[in-house]
Design a protein around this motif. Structure first.
Motif, short mmCIF file in Angstrom:
data_model
loop_
_atom_site.label_atom_id
_atom_site.label_comp_id
_atom_site.label_asym_id
_atom_site.label_seq_id
_atom_site.Cartn_x
_atom_site.Cartn_y
_atom_site.Cartn_z
N VAL A 110 13.11 -20.59 -6.93
CA VAL A 110 13.12 -21.95 -7.47
C VAL A 110 14.47 -22.61 -7.25
N MET A 111 15.55 -21.87 -7.43
CA MET A 111 16.89 -22.41 -7.19
C MET A 111 17.04 -22.89 -5.75
N LYS A 112 16.30 -22.28 -4.83
CA LYS A 112 16.35 -22.67 -3.42
C LYS A 112 15.26 -23.68 -3.06
N GLY A 113 14.50 -24.13 -4.05
CA GLY A 113 13.47 -25.13 -3.81
C GLY A 113 12.17 -24.58 -3.26
N ARG A 114 11.98 -23.28 -3.26
CA ARG A 114 10.78 -22.66 -2.69
C ARG A 114 9.75 -22.41 -3.80
N LEU A 115 9.17 -23.51 -4.29
CA LEU A 115 8.27 -23.41 -5.44
C LEU A 115 6.97 -22.68 -5.10
N GLY A 116 6.48 -22.89 -3.87
CA GLY A 116 5.25 -22.22 -3.47
C GLY A 116 5.40 -20.70 -3.46
N ASP A 117 6.52 -20.23 -2.92
CA ASP A 117 6.77 -18.78 -2.92
C ASP A 117 6.97 -18.27 -4.34
N ALA A 118 7.62 -19.08 -5.17
CA ALA A 118 7.90 -18.65 -6.55
C ALA A 118 6.62 -18.46 -7.34
N ILE A 119 5.67 -19.37 -7.20
CA ILE A 119 4.45 -19.25 -8.00
C ILE A 119 3.61 -18.06 -7.55
N ILE A 120 3.71 -17.70 -6.26
CA ILE A 120 3.00 -16.50 -5.79
C ILE A 120 3.54 -15.26 -6.51
N VAL A 121 4.86 -15.16 -6.60
CA VAL A 121 5.47 -14.02 -7.29
C VAL A 121 5.13 -14.05 -8.77
N LEU A 122 5.20 -15.24 -9.38
CA LEU A 122 4.92 -15.35 -10.82
C LEU A 122 3.47 -14.99 -11.13
N ASN A 123 2.55 -15.35 -10.25
CA ASN A 123 1.14 -14.98 -10.47
C ASN A 123 0.96 -13.47 -10.47
N LYS A 124 1.74 -12.78 -9.66
CA LYS A 124 1.64 -11.32 -9.59
C LYS A 124 2.30 -10.62 -10.76
N THR A 125 3.31 -11.26 -11.36
CA THR A 125 4.09 -10.58 -12.41
C THR A 125 3.81 -11.15 -13.79
N SER A 126 2.85 -12.03 -13.92
CA SER A 126 2.53 -12.62 -15.23
C SER A 126 1.20 -12.08 -15.73
N ASN A 127 0.94 -12.33 -17.00
CA ASN A 127 -0.29 -11.84 -17.63
C ASN A 127 -1.50 -12.71 -17.34
N SER A 128 -1.26 -13.93 -16.90
CA SER A 128 -2.34 -14.86 -16.60
C SER A 128 -1.80 -16.00 -15.76
N GLU A 129 -2.71 -16.77 -15.15
CA GLU A 129 -2.27 -17.92 -14.35
C GLU A 129 -1.60 -18.96 -15.23
N GLN A 130 -2.09 -19.11 -16.48
CA GLN A 130 -1.48 -20.07 -17.39
C GLN A 130 -0.04 -19.67 -17.71
N GLU A 131 0.15 -18.39 -17.91
CA GLU A 131 1.51 -17.93 -18.21
C GLU A 131 2.42 -18.15 -17.01
N ALA A 132 1.89 -17.88 -15.81
CA ALA A 132 2.68 -18.09 -14.60
C ALA A 132 3.11 -19.55 -14.46
N GLN A 133 2.18 -20.46 -14.75
CA GLN A 133 2.51 -21.88 -14.65
C GLN A 133 3.56 -22.27 -15.70
N LEU A 134 3.42 -21.71 -16.90
CA LEU A 134 4.39 -22.03 -17.95
C LEU A 134 5.76 -21.48 -17.61
N ARG A 135 5.79 -20.25 -17.06
CA ARG A 135 7.08 -19.69 -16.63
C ARG A 135 7.70 -20.55 -15.54
N LEU A 136 6.87 -21.01 -14.60
CA LEU A 136 7.38 -21.85 -13.52
C LEU A 136 7.95 -23.16 -14.05
#
Length: 514
Positions: free
Chosen positions: A215-241
């Motif tokens: 995210v610091m490098k502006g790569r939001l698409g790559d970030a959400i892929i990682v967050l989806n894999k390391t979060s408990n749900s898609e909603q949590e991943a979006q909230l973390r993002l």
């Protein structure tokens, strides 16, 4: 008719984290394992040097002062790596910084194994120390940034688990290779430490980059892929993002895969240090004091003196042969490893604060008991078996109580409390304090013991640990269950307990204001 129970209303990220522990968390678990393997490098060096110096001293005919310098100087050398690690990890990413750490230590371990003399061995430890400095900083930072809040304490304690595992491997290496010739034995002990570096370099290829760095490098698409894999749900991943985007200054409504982020080199460099140490906000000032203080007291209580000089301590306690001393030292490694594993399962259940206070209280009692028993042994003309046994038991008790709290919580706590904009440099500053303090302790222990007796040295460490307990009780709030982006709001009010509305109650449930 049993239906899955869900909360009526989700008010924060902790609600997602308090639900079932998902299969997707296995991915975060695997990432934490791979990142934390860098900590084996430090652990192995600490463990193996405790026994190797017995043979290095005999082979190279070194004095006690030279041994102190040889053992402790790597902590000061590691400062170079720690100071560079913050900027390096912001530049090339957390993942490739881990690769760099392993590569540097690999070179240092090989050089130590082929050292012909004291000067060359010191140079080799200089190289290895830089790699250790990188590893100490980057492993807990990466793990904290990839972990969901519900298991962050568990996963971020892994570096300390691997440090203890490395220490145990070092102790076993001492015992296993002690039967080799004097010239060959200690060189094999040191050189074989290059093997974990190779495993690390291969394993890290399977790791994703930190979502916060992306995210610091502006790569939001790559970030959400990682967050989806390391979060408990898609909603949590979006909230973390969304929380990471807010911390990085990216608009909430921005949904592009790649965005332009302002270059903030100056802020990330000189201005960050100014914000940390020259004109901090009350919350940041509190965070800095807490982070630097916990690192100082972890090392100033004498843990490296015990781990690095265990054979010396056991010899002073009455164990005469190398074999007895090395076997007792292996027991120290086992105790540390077993109790650090216990701690990993308690961090996210008991909480950081109660576990830390209980741990340090046990350390104080163990250190004072050890000081008394060593003093009795030192002043007795006849061997006092009860004092010998009590000395050994006190050492084991000390490393066990250290490993169940002060050991892992130091790294967990200091890696999770800094805001995103200050995290890399703040974590580096904590490692600097940790390594300087460790270096001072390990480079002065033998001289200190000669001046005030070995019992007096442990009375001193016990007093420092007692001061640490007061510091932790007064200044460290609970951080269990909070997201990294919420952390700054927990600090700024002194008194130990969190004043956040999102603080946990005694039952581990999240309370919210209406």
């Amino acid at each position: 008719m049993a239906e899955e129970k869900t909360p009526v209303q989700l008010k924060s990220l902790e609600d997602f984290d308090s639900q079932k522990k998902p299969e997707s968390n296995k991915f975060a678990f695997a990432c934490a394992i791979l990142a934390s393997m860098t900590s084996i490098l430090l652990g192995y060096d600490i463990g193996v040097m405790s026994g190797a110096v017995i043979y290095i001293k005999r082979d190279l005919k070194l004095s006690n002062v030279q041994i102190e310098i040889l053992v402790g100087i790597i902590n000061l050398f590691s400062l170079i790596g720690s100071c560079l690690a913050g900027r390096t990890s912001d530049w090339i990413g957390r993942r490739y910084t881990i690769v760099l750490a392993g590569s540097i230590f690999f070179a240092g371990a090989l050089l130590m194994g082929f050292s012909p003399n004291f000067a060359f061995l010191m140079f080799a430890r200089f190289i290895a120390g830089i790699g250790i400095g990188y590893a100490l900083m980057i492993a807990p930072v990466y793990t904290a940034e990839v972990s969901p809040a519900s298991s962050r304490g568990f996963l971020t304690s892994f570096p300390e688990v691997f440090i203890n595992g490395g220490i145990l491997l070092g102790y076993i290496s001492n015992y296993g290779f002690s039967k080799l010739s004097l010239r060959l034995g200690w060189r094999v002990m040191l050189g074989i430490g290059a093997i974990p570096s190779v495993i690390l370099a291969v394993g890290v290829l399977a790791m994703p980059e930190s979502p916060r760095w992306l995210v610091m490098k502006g790569r939001l698409g790559d970030a959400i892929i990682v967050l989806n894999k390391t979060s408990n749900s898609e909603q949590e991943a979006q909230l973390r993002l969304s929380e990471i985007k807010a911390a990085a200054g990216i608009p909430e409504n921005c949904t592009d895969d790649v965005v332009s982020v302002k270059k903030t080199n100056e802020r990330e460099g000189n201005t960050v240090w100014k914000e940390l140490f020259i004109y901090p906000t009350p919350a940041v000032r509190h965070i800095v004091i807490a982070a630097l203080g916990i690192h100082f007291f972890q090392q100033a209580s004498g843990i490296d003196a015990v781990v690095l000089y265990s054979p010396t301590i056991f010899r002073k306690a009455g164990l005469e042969s190398d074999t007895e001393q090395l076997l007792a030292t292996v027991a120290v490694g086992l105790a540390k490893t077993v109790f650090i594993l216990v701690a990993t399962f308690l961090l996210d259940r008991v909480g950081r604060r109660p576990l830390l206070l209980s741990s340090v209280g046990g350390m104080v009692i163990s250190l004072l008991t050890l000081a008394v028993s060593l003093t009795v042994v030192d002043h007795s003309r006849v061997r006092q078996m009860w004092a010998v046994g009590l000395s050994i038991a006190s050492v084991l008790s000390y490393v066990a109580t250290f490993s169940i709290g002060a050991g892992p919580i130091t790294w967990v706590y200091s890696s999770e409390i800094f805001p995103l904009r200050l995290r890399a440099q703040g974590a580096s500053a904590g490692v600097v304090v940790n390594r300087v303090t460790s270096g001072i302790i390990s480079m002065t222990f033998l001289s200190l013991s000669d001046k005030i007796s070995i019992g007096g040295a442990f009375f001193l460490f016990g007093g420092i640990a007692a001061c640490g307990w007061i510091f932790f009780y007064t200044l460290l709030p609970e951080t269990q269950g909070k997201t990294l982006e919420e952390m700054e709001g927990t600090f700024g009010k002194f008194g130990g307990k969190s004043n956040n509305k999102g603080a946990n109650n005694n039952n581990g449930e999240i309370q919210f204001a209406n």
